[in-house]
Scaffold this motif. Structure first.
Motif, PDB file in Angstrom:
ATOM      1  N   ASN A  36      -1.972   3.670   3.653  1.00 37.04           N
ATOM      2  CA  ASN A  36      -3.382   2.922   4.469  1.00 37.04           C
ATOM      3  C   ASN A  36      -4.000   3.372   3.589  1.00 37.04           C
ATOM      4  O   ASN A  36      -5.089   3.626   4.689  1.00 37.04           O
ATOM      5  CB  ASN A  36      -2.548   3.790   5.770  1.00 37.04           C
ATOM      6  N   ARG A  37      -3.815   3.439   2.545  1.00 39.24           N
ATOM      7  CA  ARG A  37      -5.718   3.112   2.110  1.00 39.24           C
ATOM      8  C   ARG A  37      -5.251   2.055   0.202  1.00 39.24           C
ATOM      9  O   ARG A  37      -4.347   2.102   0.168  1.00 39.24           O
ATOM     10  CB  ARG A  37      -5.805   4.167   0.483  1.00 39.24           C
ATOM     11  N   VAL A  38      -6.252   1.320   0.946  1.00 42.36           N
ATOM     12  CA  VAL A  38      -6.853   0.529  -0.496  1.00 42.36           C
ATOM     13  C   VAL A  38      -8.045   0.751  -1.546  1.00 42.36           C
ATOM     14  O   VAL A  38      -9.297   0.725  -0.746  1.00 42.36           O
ATOM     15  CB  VAL A  38      -7.266  -0.741   0.457  1.00 42.36           C
ATOM     16  N   LEU A  39      -7.541   0.872  -2.426  1.00 45.58           N
ATOM     17  CA  LEU A  39      -9.373   1.244  -3.859  1.00 45.58           C
ATOM     18  C   LEU A  39      -8.767   0.204  -4.573  1.00 45.58           C
ATOM     19  O   LEU A  39      -7.897  -0.800  -4.871  1.00 45.58           O
ATOM     20  CB  LEU A  39      -8.634   2.697  -4.496  1.00 45.58           C
ATOM     21  N   VAL A  40     -10.023  -0.652  -4.652  1.00 53.13           N
ATOM     22  CA  VAL A  40     -10.595  -1.672  -5.837  1.00 53.13           C
ATOM     23  C   VAL A  40     -11.193  -0.853  -6.741  1.00 53.13           C
ATOM     24  O   VAL A  40     -12.233  -0.300  -6.399  1.00 53.13           O
ATOM     25  CB  VAL A  40     -11.247  -3.128  -5.020  1.00 53.13           C
ATOM     26  N   ILE A  41     -11.046  -1.305  -7.489  1.00 51.25           N
ATOM     27  CA  ILE A  41     -11.870  -0.940  -8.839  1.00 51.25           C
ATOM     28  C   ILE A  41     -12.064  -1.924 -10.380  1.00 51.25           C
ATOM     29  O   ILE A  41     -11.313  -2.794 -10.666  1.00 51.25           O
ATOM     30  CB  ILE A  41     -11.491  -0.365  -9.703  1.00 51.25           C
ATOM     31  N   VAL A  42     -13.527  -1.878  -9.757  1.00 53.62           N
ATOM     32  CA  VAL A  42     -13.916  -3.548 -10.905  1.00 53.62           C
ATOM     33  C   VAL A  42     -14.978  -2.663 -11.857  1.00 53.62           C
ATOM     34  O   VAL A  42     -15.656  -1.566 -11.149  1.00 53.62           O
ATOM     35  CB  VAL A  42     -14.775  -4.397  -9.899  1.00 53.62           C
TER      36      VAL A  42
END
Length: 138
Positions: free
Chosen positions: A74-80
């Motif tokens: 239930n977590r979204v991690l976006v690494i850019v």
């Protein structure tokens, strides 16, 4: 609507860290939407426009560079590599980067340099395309 935790991290800062209802990321094969309790997923992120809906119902946008997004627990991690609000984009600087990347692509380069120039070109085009877009409520 259910909420989940969203983290958007760029190479130089934490762009967003908080609750969210839905996030839409630009993927290699189209846009990916993540909502609460999404299955475990890892997606490559293309330069483009990331959108997320906060708990108060407002949509926020970010022009992002290449990276990846991960959904788990239930977590979204976006690494850019880069993330900035469309109104923060310096248009003159983005145009200079676009011209510089085009010129680099005309030169004889190694494969690694060529791919880096392609990535710079894609990032500059994305920044310019999304600079003047209006906030869209989906």
């Amino acid at each position: 609507m259910s909420e989940f935790h969203l983290g958007v991290v760029a190479s130089d800062k934490v762009f967003y860290d908080g609750p969210c209802e839905v996030v839409i990321v630009p993927g290699l094969d189209g846009e990916w939407a993540f909502m609460a309790h999404h299955d475990y997923t890892v997606v490559a992120v293309n330069p483009g426009l990331l959108r997320y809906k906060k708990m108060d119902g407002t949509w926020e946008e970010a022009v992002v560079g290449s990276g990846f997004a991960q959904s788990a627990n239930n977590r979204v991690l976006v690494i850019v590599d880069t993330a900035e609000r469309p109104d923060e984009v310096d248009e003159a600087r983005a145009r200079e980067a676009l011209e510089r990347a085009k010129e680099e692509l005309r030169q004889k380069q190694s494969i690694q340099e060529y791919r880096m120039s392609q990535a710079s070109l894609a990032r500059a085009i994305s920044r310019l395309q999304n600079k003047n877009k209006k906030n869209v409520n989906l």
